[in-house]
Design an enzyme around this catalytic site. Structure first.
Site, PDB file in Angstrom:
ATOM      1  N   LYS A   6      -2.132 161.227 130.467  1.00 31.25           N
ATOM      2  CA  LYS A   6      -2.344 162.383 131.357  1.00 31.25           C
ATOM      3  C   LYS A   6      -2.088 161.683 132.902  1.00 31.25           C
ATOM      4  O   LYS A   6      -1.382 162.352 133.811  1.00 31.25           O
ATOM      5  CB  LYS A   6      -3.489 163.151 130.948  1.00 31.25           C
ATOM      6  CG  LYS A   6      -3.637 163.739 129.918  1.00 31.25           C
ATOM      7  CD  LYS A   6      -2.863 165.120 129.837  1.00 31.25           C
ATOM      8  CE  LYS A   6      -3.159 166.205 130.898  1.00 31.25           C
ATOM      9  NZ  LYS A   6      -2.140 167.355 130.652  1.00 31.25           N
TER      10      LYS A   6
ATOM     11  N   TYR B 197     -13.856 160.247 109.346  1.00 32.30           N
ATOM     12  CA  TYR B 197     -15.256 160.068 108.880  1.00 32.30           C
ATOM     13  C   TYR B 197     -15.629 159.774 107.449  1.00 32.30           C
ATOM     14  O   TYR B 197     -16.498 159.797 107.073  1.00 32.30           O
ATOM     15  CB  TYR B 197     -16.029 161.365 109.055  1.00 32.30           C
ATOM     16  CG  TYR B 197     -15.893 161.777 110.527  1.00 32.30           C
ATOM     17  CD1 TYR B 197     -16.095 161.007 111.740  1.00 32.30           C
ATOM     18  CD2 TYR B 197     -15.287 163.058 110.848  1.00 32.30           C
ATOM     19  CE1 TYR B 197     -16.140 161.508 112.888  1.00 32.30           C
ATOM     20  CE2 TYR B 197     -15.123 163.520 112.055  1.00 32.30           C
ATOM     21  CZ  TYR B 197     -15.673 162.537 113.293  1.00 32.30           C
ATOM     22  OH  TYR B 197     -15.385 163.284 114.390  1.00 32.30           O
TER      23      TYR B 197
ATOM     24  N   GLY C 261     -13.794 152.346 123.526  1.00 33.64           N
ATOM     25  CA  GLY C 261     -13.408 152.565 124.919  1.00 33.64           C
ATOM     26  C   GLY C 261     -14.119 153.938 125.437  1.00 33.64           C
ATOM     27  O   GLY C 261     -13.597 154.664 126.286  1.00 33.64           O
TER      28      GLY C 261
ATOM     29  N   TYR D   2      -4.955 158.948 125.610  1.00 32.78           N
ATOM     30  CA  TYR D   2      -5.028 160.287 126.035  1.00 32.78           C
ATOM     31  C   TYR D   2      -5.020 160.390 127.643  1.00 32.78           C
ATOM     32  O   TYR D   2      -4.085 160.729 128.319  1.00 32.78           O
ATOM     33  CB  TYR D   2      -5.899 161.168 125.548  1.00 32.78           C
ATOM     34  CG  TYR D   2      -6.238 162.546 126.171  1.00 32.78           C
ATOM     35  CD1 TYR D   2      -5.237 163.454 126.240  1.00 32.78           C
ATOM     36  CD2 TYR D   2      -7.321 162.870 126.893  1.00 32.78           C
ATOM     37  CE1 TYR D   2      -5.296 164.754 126.799  1.00 32.78           C
ATOM     38  CE2 TYR D   2      -7.705 163.725 127.787  1.00 32.78           C
ATOM     39  CZ  TYR D   2      -6.423 164.883 127.543  1.00 32.78           C
ATOM     40  OH  TYR D   2      -6.545 165.927 128.532  1.00 32.78           O
TER      41      TYR D   2
ATOM     42  N   THR E  88      -6.487 166.448 133.914  1.00 31.24           N
ATOM     43  CA  THR E  88      -8.024 166.181 133.236  1.00 31.24           C
ATOM     44  C   THR E  88      -8.771 165.293 134.212  1.00 31.24           C
ATOM     45  O   THR E  88      -8.048 164.556 134.733  1.00 31.24           O
ATOM     46  CB  THR E  88      -7.904 165.704 131.718  1.00 31.24           C
ATOM     47  OG1 THR E  88      -9.389 165.196 131.414  1.00 31.24           O
ATOM     48  CG2 THR E  88      -7.063 164.504 131.810  1.00 31.24           C
ATOM     49  N   ASP E  89     -10.149 165.488 134.015  1.00 29.63           N
ATOM     50  CA  ASP E  89     -10.875 164.538 135.161  1.00 29.63           C
ATOM     51  C   ASP E  89     -10.983 162.878 134.487  1.00 29.63           C
ATOM     52  O   ASP E  89     -11.347 162.120 135.010  1.00 29.63           O
ATOM     53  CB  ASP E  89     -12.190 164.991 135.444  1.00 29.63           C
ATOM     54  CG  ASP E  89     -13.089 165.139 134.031  1.00 29.63           C
ATOM     55  OD1 ASP E  89     -12.282 165.104 133.076  1.00 29.63           O
ATOM     56  OD2 ASP E  89     -14.230 165.497 134.133  1.00 29.63           O
ATOM     57  N   GLU E  90     -10.333 162.855 133.181  1.00 28.94           N
ATOM     58  CA  GLU E  90     -10.365 161.668 132.455  1.00 28.94           C
ATOM     59  C   GLU E  90      -9.435 160.596 132.850  1.00 28.94           C
ATOM     60  O   GLU E  90      -9.857 159.555 132.702  1.00 28.94           O
ATOM     61  CB  GLU E  90     -10.181 161.930 131.099  1.00 28.94           C
ATOM     62  CG  GLU E  90     -11.360 162.955 130.498  1.00 28.94           C
ATOM     63  CD  GLU E  90     -11.141 162.937 128.841  1.00 28.94           C
ATOM     64  OE1 GLU E  90     -10.649 161.979 128.096  1.00 28.94           O
ATOM     65  OE2 GLU E  90     -11.668 164.194 128.448  1.00 28.94           O
TER      66      GLU E  90
HETATM   67  P1  NAD Z   1      -5.043 172.265 123.006  1.00 26.66           P
HETATM   68  O1  NAD Z   1      -4.679 171.128 122.283  1.00 26.66           O
HETATM   69  O2  NAD Z   1      -5.892 173.459 122.537  1.00 26.66           O
HETATM   70  O3  NAD Z   1      -3.587 172.957 123.001  1.00 26.66           O
HETATM   71  C1  NAD Z   1      -2.492 172.476 123.381  1.00 26.66           C
HETATM   72  C2  NAD Z   1      -1.156 173.173 123.183  1.00 26.66           C
HETATM   73  O4  NAD Z   1       0.136 172.705 123.665  1.00 26.66           O
HETATM   74  C3  NAD Z   1      -1.012 173.726 121.650  1.00 26.66           C
HETATM   75  O5  NAD Z   1      -0.871 175.246 121.682  1.00 26.66           O
HETATM   76  C4  NAD Z   1       0.122 172.997 121.271  1.00 26.66           C
HETATM   77  O6  NAD Z   1       0.890 173.760 120.108  1.00 26.66           O
HETATM   78  C5  NAD Z   1       1.093 172.879 122.503  1.00 26.66           C
HETATM   79  N1  NAD Z   1       1.948 171.701 122.470  1.00 26.66           N
HETATM   80  C6  NAD Z   1       1.496 170.457 122.079  1.00 26.66           C
HETATM   81  N2  NAD Z   1       2.414 169.631 122.173  1.00 26.66           N
HETATM   82  C7  NAD Z   1       3.582 170.445 122.378  1.00 26.66           C
HETATM   83  C8  NAD Z   1       5.094 170.293 122.640  1.00 26.66           C
HETATM   84  N3  NAD Z   1       5.526 168.916 122.279  1.00 26.66           N
HETATM   85  N4  NAD Z   1       5.800 171.090 123.002  1.00 26.66           N
HETATM   86  C9  NAD Z   1       5.240 172.352 123.224  1.00 26.66           C
HETATM   87  N5  NAD Z   1       3.984 172.769 123.074  1.00 26.66           N
HETATM   88  C10 NAD Z   1       3.356 171.724 122.538  1.00 26.66           C
HETATM   89  O7  NAD Z   1      -5.361 171.966 124.610  1.00 26.66           O
HETATM   90  P2  NAD Z   1      -6.184 172.288 125.496  1.00 26.66           P
HETATM   91  O8  NAD Z   1      -7.515 171.806 125.552  1.00 26.66           O
HETATM   92  O9  NAD Z   1      -5.960 173.919 125.745  1.00 26.66           O
HETATM   93  O10 NAD Z   1      -5.724 171.726 126.950  1.00 26.66           O
HETATM   94  C11 NAD Z   1      -4.463 172.235 127.603  1.00 26.66           C
HETATM   95  C12 NAD Z   1      -4.293 171.421 129.004  1.00 26.66           C
HETATM   96  O11 NAD Z   1      -5.437 171.118 129.719  1.00 26.66           O
HETATM   97  C13 NAD Z   1      -3.783 170.004 128.448  1.00 26.66           C
HETATM   98  O12 NAD Z   1      -2.710 169.529 129.304  1.00 26.66           O
HETATM   99  C14 NAD Z   1      -4.909 169.127 128.619  1.00 26.66           C
HETATM  100  O13 NAD Z   1      -4.628 167.796 128.941  1.00 26.66           O
HETATM  101  C15 NAD Z   1      -5.757 169.810 129.899  1.00 26.66           C
HETATM  102  N6  NAD Z   1      -7.134 169.759 130.079  1.00 26.66           N
HETATM  103  C16 NAD Z   1      -7.992 170.202 128.957  1.00 26.66           C
HETATM  104  C17 NAD Z   1      -9.287 170.017 129.072  1.00 26.66           C
HETATM  105  C18 NAD Z   1     -10.214 170.438 127.817  1.00 26.66           C
HETATM  106  O14 NAD Z   1     -11.639 170.085 127.716  1.00 26.66           O
HETATM  107  N7  NAD Z   1      -9.707 170.990 126.836  1.00 26.66           N
HETATM  108  C19 NAD Z   1     -10.011 169.530 130.274  1.00 26.66           C
HETATM  109  C20 NAD Z   1      -9.051 169.277 131.407  1.00 26.66           C
HETATM  110  C21 NAD Z   1      -7.643 169.589 131.236  1.00 26.66           C
HETATM  111  P1  TYD Z   2     -14.674 165.669 122.987  1.00 31.77           P
HETATM  112  O1  TYD Z   2     -15.121 167.137 122.820  1.00 31.77           O
HETATM  113  O2  TYD Z   2     -13.854 164.877 122.180  1.00 31.77           O
HETATM  114  O3  TYD Z   2     -14.153 165.528 124.664  1.00 31.77           O
HETATM  115  P2  TYD Z   2     -13.940 164.014 125.453  1.00 31.77           P
HETATM  116  O4  TYD Z   2     -13.676 162.969 124.552  1.00 31.77           O
HETATM  117  O5  TYD Z   2     -12.430 164.400 125.929  1.00 31.77           O
HETATM  118  O6  TYD Z   2     -14.710 164.184 126.521  1.00 31.77           O
HETATM  119  O7  TYD Z   2     -15.962 164.564 123.284  1.00 31.77           O
HETATM  120  C1  TYD Z   2     -17.250 164.941 123.976  1.00 31.77           C
HETATM  121  C2  TYD Z   2     -18.254 163.881 123.694  1.00 31.77           C
HETATM  122  O8  TYD Z   2     -18.811 164.095 122.697  1.00 31.77           O
HETATM  123  C3  TYD Z   2     -17.633 162.531 123.957  1.00 31.77           C
HETATM  124  O9  TYD Z   2     -18.475 161.777 124.808  1.00 31.77           O
HETATM  125  C4  TYD Z   2     -17.508 162.179 122.615  1.00 31.77           C
HETATM  126  C5  TYD Z   2     -18.500 162.960 121.948  1.00 31.77           C
HETATM  127  N1  TYD Z   2     -18.142 163.115 120.602  1.00 31.77           N
HETATM  128  C6  TYD Z   2     -19.051 162.896 119.554  1.00 31.77           C
HETATM  129  O10 TYD Z   2     -20.237 162.234 119.723  1.00 31.77           O
HETATM  130  N2  TYD Z   2     -18.697 163.178 118.040  1.00 31.77           N
HETATM  131  C7  TYD Z   2     -17.916 163.900 117.899  1.00 31.77           C
HETATM  132  O11 TYD Z   2     -17.583 164.313 116.854  1.00 31.77           O
HETATM  133  C8  TYD Z   2     -16.863 164.148 118.786  1.00 31.77           C
HETATM  134  C9  TYD Z   2     -15.623 165.046 118.434  1.00 31.77           C
HETATM  135  C10 TYD Z   2     -17.040 163.791 120.255  1.00 31.77           C
END
Ligand code: NAD
Ligand code: TYD
Length: 353
Positions: free
Chosen positions: A164, A351, A293, A160, A135-137
């Protein structure tokens, strides 16, 4: 001519949001690969996400946990994968604030287990590669200007992003120390079908459907760069096949939105789709206590992957958001299913509703 042995790819976390789109893409577009989807099916993993491809000849689902070292070692010995695309993770920042340890277990220890098992396979297979999805985070927060580059120093702020960042460092260290062939990509916020309704966009779509409050953290003046998940899956396909070993690629949408502007746009689109008077959904916006944070702004410079691989996003935000809303409105049973169980308890705590 004899049949070619299929290239065996392990995709971890393939039942989750991004993973399911990656699995679908590989199963459908790369018949020369056999895709093994390893997933523990946590609250975020759902095999419903893969119903359309589950009977494909080049697809196998394996239920298992990457934290279980013995299981992972045996799995790798049994199947002798040619490559790994690692997406399995705990992925939600708010959950990481209430339970950081589970993020260390899956994101750090789980990744190291996969790296150890991969090393053994890489010794006997010069083509083996480990592709880590991140992730970019990990880069921390930007001010009002500037972009994250591949060379930006890591500065994670949430449990998180710290987990990562740690896993990224381990991947790189296994490359430097043991010569494991690896690639890492760091992507901005994804959105699209199958995203668990705890992240901003699907949570707010679900809440609007049910006329529930839309909890905007702080003043809503936080900025994220949004990428349609199908464009991310296409980038992952490209990087897996054409990326240079030992390199990092930043992936982003060139699509920055302040949360409050995005939420207002979403409200307007939802009113149109639900045929409600304009302004109905906006009344649900509720400013709540800020996330501790909370990173002010993320923005990616995706110039490297564009220049090297010719990748760029193809889906505009309006188009992607429209498709996403249509998918959730058309799949309310999916929403009902995934929001039963521990979800309600979690949101009650989060909440105090
Ligand atoms: P998600 O939470 O939707 O899915 C995660 C999956 O991993 C689920 O299917 C879960 O069952 C599985 N999992 C969790 N713990 C596990 C374990 N211990 N063993 C085996 N499987 C396990 O996540 P996502 O949003 O699809 O993200 C996927 C990847 O991409 C992650 O590594 C995340 O850090 C990265 N990523 C996500 C985003 C985003 O915006 N969602 C952006 C950049 C990178
Ligand atoms: P999120 O979808 O949780 O992704 P990330 O924190 O990984 O960027 O949140 C996106 C943005 O929205 C982030 O600035 C937090 C904000 N947010 C809210 O304001 N309310 C919410 O209920 C959630 C889940 C996120």
């Amino acid at each position: 001519m004899g049949q070619q042995t299929p290239n065996k790819i392990l995709i971890t976390g393939g039942a989750g949001f991004i993973g399911s789109h990656v699995v679908r893409r590989f199963v459908k577009s790369h018949k020369q690969h056999h895709v093994y989807n390893l997933d523990a099916l946590t609250y975020a993993g759902n095999l419903e996400n893969l119903r359309d491809i589950e009977d494909s000849a080049n697809y196998t689902f394996i239920k298992g946990n990457i934290v279980d070292e013995t299981f992972i070692n045996k799995l790798f010995l049994d199947y002798k994968f040619d490559g790994v695309i690692h997406l399995a993770a705990e992925s939600h920042v708010d959950r990481s604030i209430s339970d950081p340890s589970s993020f260390v277990r899956t994101n750090v220890l789980g990744t190291v287990n996969l790296l150890n098992a991969s090393l053994k396979l890489a010794k006997g297979n010069p083509d083996f590669k480990f592709y880590h999805i991140s992730t970019d985070e990990v880069y921390g927060a930007l001010g009002e200007t500037g972009f994250f580059l591949e060379t930006t120093p890591y500065n994670p702020n949430s449990p998180y992003s710290a987990s990562k960042a740690s896993s990224d460092h381990f991947v790189r260290a296994y490359g430097e120390t043991y010569g494991l062939p690896f690639i890492i990509s760091n992507c901005s916020n994804n959105y699209g079908p199958h995203q668990f309704p705890e992240k901003l966009i699907p949570l707010f779509i679900n809440n609007i459907i049910h006329n529930k409050a839309l909890p905007v953290y702080g003043d809503g003046n936080y900025t994220r760069d949004w990428l349609y998940v199908i464009d991310h899956a296409r980038a992952i396909d490209l990087v897996y096949h054409k990326g240079k070993m030992g390199e990092t690629y930043n992936i982003g949408g060139f699509n920055e939105w302040k949360n409050i502007d995005l939420v207002q746009l979403l409200c307007r689109l939802m009113d149109e789709k639900l045929d409600r008077p304009r302004g109905t959904s906006e009344k649900l916006i509720t400013f709540v206590k800020d996330r501790p944070g909370h990173d002010l702004r993320y923005a990616i410079d995706a110039g490297k992957i564009h220049k090297e691989q010719g990748w760029e996003p193809t889906v505009t935000f309006e188009e992607g958001l429209g498709k996403t809303i249509d998918w959730y409105l058309g799949n309310q049973e999916w929403l009902e299913n995934v929001t039963s169980g521990d979800y309600r308890e979690y949101y009650k705590k989060q909440y105090q509703q």
